[in-house]
Design a protein around this motif. Sequence first.
Motif, short mmCIF file in Angstrom:
data_model
loop_
_atom_site.label_atom_id
_atom_site.label_comp_id
_atom_site.label_asym_id
_atom_site.label_seq_id
_atom_site.Cartn_x
_atom_site.Cartn_y
_atom_site.Cartn_z
N SER A 126 -0.14 7.53 -8.62
CA SER A 126 0.23 6.57 -9.80
C SER A 126 1.60 6.72 -10.36
O SER A 126 2.19 5.73 -10.67
N THR A 173 -0.73 -2.66 -12.50
CA THR A 173 -2.11 -1.34 -12.63
C THR A 173 -1.27 -0.78 -11.22
O THR A 173 -0.83 -1.43 -10.36
N THR A 174 -1.01 0.63 -11.31
CA THR A 174 -0.95 1.30 -9.73
C THR A 174 -1.89 1.85 -9.47
O THR A 174 -3.26 2.37 -10.63
N LEU A 230 -10.43 0.64 -11.49
CA LEU A 230 -10.74 -0.61 -10.96
C LEU A 230 -11.31 -0.82 -11.01
O LEU A 230 -10.89 -2.02 -11.09
N ASP A 269 -8.73 -5.07 -14.24
CA ASP A 269 -7.31 -5.92 -14.19
C ASP A 269 -7.84 -6.84 -14.73
O ASP A 269 -7.09 -7.38 -15.85
N THR A 303 -1.36 -7.99 -11.52
CA THR A 303 -1.34 -6.88 -10.73
C THR A 303 -1.98 -5.84 -10.05
O THR A 303 -1.02 -5.27 -11.58
N ARG A 304 -1.17 -5.16 -8.96
CA ARG A 304 -2.25 -3.93 -9.20
C ARG A 304 -1.31 -3.78 -7.77
O ARG A 304 -0.99 -4.19 -6.34
N ILE A 324 -9.14 -9.59 -8.59
CA ILE A 324 -8.41 -8.26 -8.55
C ILE A 324 -6.74 -9.00 -7.53
O ILE A 324 -7.30 -9.46 -6.78
N ILE A 380 -3.40 -8.32 -5.97
CA ILE A 380 -2.44 -7.05 -4.84
C ILE A 380 -0.82 -7.67 -5.33
O ILE A 380 -1.19 -8.42 -4.06
#
Length: 364
Positions: A34, A94-95, A100, A116, A161-162, A352, A354
Amino acid sequence: MLKIVFILPLLASLAPAQNSHNVLVVINDNSSLSRTIADYYARRRSIPQANLCHIRTVDDENISRDQFNRDIAAPIAQFLRDNDLAGEILYIVTTMGVPLRIDGTAGIDGDQAAVDSELTLLYQDMRRGAAHVTKGSIPNPFFGKKDAPFSHPQFPIYLITRLAAYDFDGVKAIIDRSLQAANKGKFVIDQRDAGDATGDDWLRNAAIFLPKDRVVFDQSATVLYDQSDVIGYASWGSNDPHRHRRFLGFHWLPGAIVTEFVSSDGRTFKKPPDSWNSSMDWSTPSGFFAASPQSLAADYLLEGATGASGHVFEPYLSQTPRPDLLLPAYYGGRNLAESYYLAIRSLSWQNIVIGDPLCSLGKP
């Protein structure tokens, strides 16, 4: 339940700047991955140091509801308040290394959810001084708002977003590709057949709403493989009974995005063995990976896509992203975050997104 009680002032409605100052990056200091992702993304996108939010929580894909409230939601809310960023931030990233999935009860009225998706409602919770109800889903106020600029307080949510893939090299690649995105290439839209299922209607409408010369559209039972210069893709994924390949063999252009009607495609970012193949076979657990036989969003990123949607638990078809909203919005110049979220019906749910929220093809 831990309540978030920071109150936001009512702010004048402003058009979003859509730049790095509107992005908050969440870093789990207990995850070296992260930290590495956040550092790379912040440098590549010139994210201000003041917009880097450090938390400490489990370095695991699953988290309990109490841990989520205590270790993720509350520290982020405190950070936004302390730094006077609550209204300025539009997008939260989010990293990988930030949990999750939130454990809980299943079903349409259950409280299990994507981390998320729960964080999208943090702005609303802070403004009201009370946490939202976690049972079931909550309507997304931005859903279907094709012509409205995303701003606060008109839309009292954050777009989350991730940055995640199978490893750091994969995340680095999607960040790099997002900076090279251009409005060219094909939108590939693949129905299961010529039927009139709700999902097929959405796919058909997506093809209608995009320029004809930019669309490859198939209504037959044949699966579209080995397409070139792909900038957008929508299909039933592994829920197409005629699909027998894990990878599509596409050549993806920088900025390419993906959505599919698959219940568990965002369930994990752990990489399956090369011998594994996705399927519709729920009767043979030996063919499962991460408790499901279904396709994985991260496979599209591995093959070269820049952004994708996914689901950590069963979302039900009605609450998957609508390709007839997503793809035209992205083609028209909306950034990645706004394109996906105006296509997602519900929040506090399983979805989610990405990718880099600022990724944009620009105007056609």
